[in-house]
Structures are given as C-alpha cells and as structure tokens.
Design a protein around this motif. Structure first.
Motif, PDB file in Angstrom:
ATOM      1  N   SER A 228       0.752  -1.243  -0.052  1.00 22.60           N
ATOM      2  CA  SER A 228      -0.047  -0.100  -0.027  1.00 22.60           C
ATOM      3  C   SER A 228       0.921   1.145  -0.062  1.00 22.60           C
ATOM      4  N   PHE A 229       1.945   1.186   0.572  1.00 24.68           N
ATOM      5  CA  PHE A 229       2.778   2.366   0.723  1.00 24.68           C
ATOM      6  C   PHE A 229       3.567   2.764  -0.586  1.00 24.68           C
ATOM      7  N   TYR A 230       4.191   1.497  -1.047  1.00 24.33           N
ATOM      8  CA  TYR A 230       5.298   1.837  -2.234  1.00 24.33           C
ATOM      9  C   TYR A 230       4.429   1.859  -3.502  1.00 24.33           C
TER      10      TYR A 230
ATOM     11  N   TRP B 135      -8.188   1.803   1.928  1.00 24.45           N
ATOM     12  CA  TRP B 135      -6.632   1.828   1.924  1.00 24.45           C
ATOM     13  C   TRP B 135      -5.972   1.013   2.958  1.00 24.45           C
ATOM     14  N   HIS B 136      -6.696   1.028   4.178  1.00 26.79           N
ATOM     15  CA  HIS B 136      -6.175   0.488   5.579  1.00 26.79           C
ATOM     16  C   HIS B 136      -6.359  -1.077   5.526  1.00 26.79           C
TER      17      HIS B 136
ATOM     18  N   PHE C  79     -13.008  -1.260   8.351  1.00 26.47           N
ATOM     19  CA  PHE C  79     -12.031  -0.311   7.804  1.00 26.47           C
ATOM     20  C   PHE C  79     -12.963   0.722   7.001  1.00 26.47           C
ATOM     21  N   ALA C  80     -13.747   0.121   6.034  1.00 31.35           N
ATOM     22  CA  ALA C  80     -14.665   0.795   5.157  1.00 31.35           C
ATOM     23  C   ALA C  80     -15.521   1.756   6.005  1.00 31.35           C
TER      24      ALA C  80
ATOM     25  N   TYR D 238       1.062  -1.334  11.486  1.00 27.20           N
ATOM     26  CA  TYR D 238       0.848  -1.063  10.130  1.00 27.20           C
ATOM     27  C   TYR D 238       1.681  -1.725   8.948  1.00 27.20           C
ATOM     28  N   PHE D 239       2.203  -2.788   9.362  1.00 25.49           N
ATOM     29  CA  PHE D 239       2.896  -3.794   8.741  1.00 25.49           C
ATOM     30  C   PHE D 239       1.591  -4.615   7.825  1.00 25.49           C
ATOM     31  N   GLN D 240       0.562  -4.801   8.348  1.00 25.26           N
ATOM     32  CA  GLN D 240      -0.613  -5.380   7.914  1.00 25.26           C
ATOM     33  C   GLN D 240      -1.392  -4.681   6.783  1.00 25.26           C
TER      34      GLN D 240
END
Length: 478
Positions: free
Chosen positions: A131-133, A331-332, A338-339, A475-477
């Motif tokens: 999600s980050f890169y 995104w999470h 999360f939604a 936040y690794f997940q």
C-alpha cells in the motif's frame, strides 16, 4: 526484518559504514543502497521482490511516456501512459489486498438472493508494504502529468526511490518530488544530523517498546480479542482499553516513523514528518494534518482535490469528502470495519463543516476554553473510531457499542505499571513543543562518546524491559 530488533541495528550500522565509505562514488553508493533495500525487503518474503521491480519498471517507463506525450501536445497518449500506471499499480494492489474481500461480498450477495455460488477464494498473502510503495510510484506519474516533476533519467535512482529501506514497509509515504532531488546532491557528512538521527531512532524505540508493546501485551490485546470478551467488559473497562489503544496505535506507528526518519537521516536523507502530536488537535481537520500526515495529504492532493475539493457547492463538497475518506478506510484494509471507519470520519468532517457554516466567519471562538473543549471533543471522536479500527469484525464492534451503556461494572484490576505507562505516555505527548525541542538540543550538545554510551545502555534497557518476543508494527498489515 523488524526495526525493533538487534538484527536491524547491525544491518543499519553496516549500511551506514558502506554508505559513507562510498560517499564520493555515486553509482556504487546508490547500487549498494538498492541492493541493501532489496535484501531488507526480501527478509519478509523474497518472492514479492518481483512486484517491487515490476512497479519500478512500469512507472519509470510510464513517467517518461507521460512527459514525452505532453511535450508533443498529445494528451490522449499521456492519458494512456497514466492509465497504464494506474492499471498496473492498482491492479496489483487490488488483486493481493482486495480480491478475497470482493469475492466474499459477491458470494454473500448471491446467497442473499437465493443463489448457491461456488465459494471462491484466492487466499493470497499480502505483500508487506504494497500500500505504501504503490502510492509512492503513483505520485511520480501523477506529478509528471501535472507538470510538477520531470522524469528522472536513471532507472537505478528511481528504483532506489521506490525501495529505499527506511520507509519501504510502512512509510512515511515519500513523494518523488521530495526524494529524487536528494539523490542528485552529493552527501555531506554532518555530525549534528547524525546525532539528530540517533535521537529520532531512540525516541521511536521508546514509543514502540515501552509504550505501544507494553499496552498491547498487558491490556489492549486481551480486551479486543473477540465479541465474547468484549461483551464482558462494561463501559469503564472499554473506555480504558480504548484510551490505551489510542496511545498504543500512536506509539507504534509514530515510533516506526521516527525510526525510519532517523535511519534515513543517518544516511544524509530527509523524510517528511508523519506525526505531529495529533492528540493536541483542536478540530478534526487539524487532526488529519497531524496524524499519518503523508497518507492524508496524499489523498487530499490526488483524490479530494481531483474531485473538486472544497471550492464547490456543499453537496459536492460532502460527496468529495465521503468518497475520499471511504477510500482512506479501504486503503487500510479489506474489511467492513475499515470501510466504515473511513466513512465515519468522512461524515464527521461533513458535520463539522455544517456547524462551521452557522458560525460568524465560519470560525469557532478563539479562546482557551474552546481550545480545551476542541481538543477533548476531537480526541473522543477519534478514540471512538479506533474501537471500530481495532475490532477484528463487526460482531466485536457491536458488542463494544453495547457495552458503552453498561456502567454497572467498575474498572478492571490493572497493574500500576500500566497506569504509569498511560500517564507518562499521554503526558509526554501533550508536553509543550518547546520542551521536546529543548530535549533534542540537549542531546545534540552532549559529547558524541556519551551519546554512544547512552544509546547502547538505553537499547539494552529497552529490550530488557520489553515483553518477551518481538511484536511486529501494527501498520505492517496494511
């Protein structure tokens, strides 16, 4: 490889020595950093290196294609290259992160209308940091399309931007316009920057090991285990667990960001700030300029503003906010919790805008009373959302909401050490900025030998006081 491990300390020290040894040889230096970053990422699962490479190659080529098409006045061709970047990056992200979520939703819908679908699940492992890169590479092509950035000539440098190990796994989300210019400048060793980087790393380890992990292991994890456990808490215990989780999540993620920023600073790079004392926020708008800053600003610039932002009528503004924050929620993670968490924040932002429209100049009174009330209100709106964020499913969240009305039970028997961690955690978070700046200046003024001894002793103490085992960053997940 976890930041909160001695393995990472040895890895970082090795990279640090090699980097400054090669400081006058740019290509070798950048090659070493790229290899080290790939090796760092491969410790999670070497198979997913291929996704990192694919994203790098596609966006390097797509960025050049967008630029050349715009230079030639061919916007249709530029759109095609931009669409390619979006399709590949979001396609990979969607497949690995959301495929089972949508397949499960389709299956449930089919059963609801009387059909008997064949259960289909891909059961794909989520690649760490995708999600980050993904957002980093997308920012490159977006900024070239918007005329804010020219394509880089070196594939090596672009690949290093995408995979730079300090922020690769969980941010901060660094934009190409922030990082690529730093690769153009020869590094200059600055003793004070190295000292500042060590301070950031030590501060991050304290937040992670002595605050987040302690609260998680001894309070939060047990409270939010499942719906049955939640149903036995009562309102006082639930509030305590919620306040503890808010501090745990902050300490865990802000701690990671501090270590990432400090690690990069040791190598002469500056990463953007990701947290800025968010629980001091006087409004929800301010909160999202202080919490996970790089993510919220990414959605603000590339989604919210792209939809029209706030310079539109109220109903279009409300749509823009809800769409943007619905996407922030997804995104999470691929889960209804999360939604709904994202929609919750979107609706609250719309509600706050409605209230502001009724006030003179659309501003709250500027005095200390309203400042304190604003901080308390904002914190509790955010803290309630964190119940939804933390609960593993909607059933557990429903049990939690039901407990908010049950005040028949008192507080649980919590060890005094946990109360101490809570008290010191919030006190250190809310201390004046000037105090924290003075603390860092005091550290930088300390002789380097003393700094080294203090850092070594602190790390030994931190790991000694830490609960058994290494807890991965939350936040690794994502």
């Amino acid at each position: 490889m976890l930041f909160n491990s001695f393995e990472y300390v040895l890895f970082l020290w090795t990279v640090y020595v090699l980097f400054w040894t090669l400081r006058t040889r740019r290509k070798l230096r950048h090659t070493m950093l790229l290899v080290a970053s790939y090796w760092f990422y491969a410790q999670a699962d070497w198979r997913f290196l291929s996704l990192l490479v694919v994203s790098s190659l596609v966006d390097f080529w797509a960025g050049r294609g967008v630029h050349d098409a715009l230079e030639a006045g061919n916007r249709r061709r530029a759109h095609a290259f931009l669409g390619l970047s979006l399709a590949v990056n979001l396609g990979l992200l969607g497949t690995f992160k959301y495929a089972d979520f949508f397949l499960g939703g389709f299956s449930d819908l089919a059963q609801a209308v009387g059909l008997d679908p064949i259960g289909l699940r891909l059961d794909l492992v989520l690649p760490v940091g995708i999600s980050f890169y993904t957002f980093q590479t997308l920012s490159y092509t977006f900024d070239i399309y918007r005329g804010k950035l020219r394509p880089i000539a070196s594939l090596l440098d672009f690949s290093l931007y995408v995979s730079f190990f300090p922020q690769l796994v969980a941010g901060p989300i660094v934009r190409a316009i922030q990082f690529l210019p730093q690769l153009e400048q020869p590094p200059e060793y600055d003793d004070r920057r190295v000292s500042s980087g060590l301070f950031q790393i030590l501060r991050g380890l304290v937040k992670k090991l002595l605050m987040a992990d302690v609260l998680g292991a001894h309070l939060v994890d047990a409270a939010f285990a499942d719906a049955d456990t939640m149903g036995q808490l009562g309102a006082p215990a639930l509030l305590l667990a919620t306040y503890a989780y808010a501090l745990q999540l902050y300490g865990d993620f802000a701690g990671y960001s501090d270590i990432a920023i400090g690690s990069a600073r040791l190598l002469g790079f500056e990463l953007p700030k990701n947290f800025d004392a968010p629980f001091k926020s006087r409004s929800l708008e301010e909160f999202w300029t202080r919490w996970h800053i790089t993510m919220s600003s990414w959605f603000m610039d590339y989604v919210y503003v792209g939809l029209g932002g706030s310079r539109v009528g109220f109903w279009r503004y409300a749509r823009n906010v809800i769409v943007a924050w619905g996407l922030v929620g997804l995104w999470h993670g691929a889960a209804w919790t999360f939604a709904l968490w994202g929609l919750y924040h979107g609706l609250w932002l719309v509600a706050v805008r409605c209230v502001r429209m009724l006030l003179p100049d659309e501003r709250l009174p500027q005095n200390k009373l309203f400042a304190v009330l604003g901080v308390l209100f904002t914190f509790h709106v955010v803290a309630f959302s964190m119940i939804l964020f933390r609960c593993p499913d909607l059933a557990t969240f429903s049990s939690a909401v039901a407990q908010l009305g049950d005040w028949s039970m008192g507080l649980p028997n919590v060890p005094w050490q946990i109360w101490l961690v809570l008290g010191l955690g919030y006190a250190s978070h809310l201390m004046p900025d000037a105090w924290q700046q003075a603390l860092e200046r005091g550290w930088e003024a300390t002789p380097r030998v003393v700094q080294g001894l203090a850092l070594a002793a602190s790390m030994v103490l931190l790991f000694a006081l830490h609960p058994p085992g290494l807890a991965p960053f939350i936040y690794f997940q994502f």
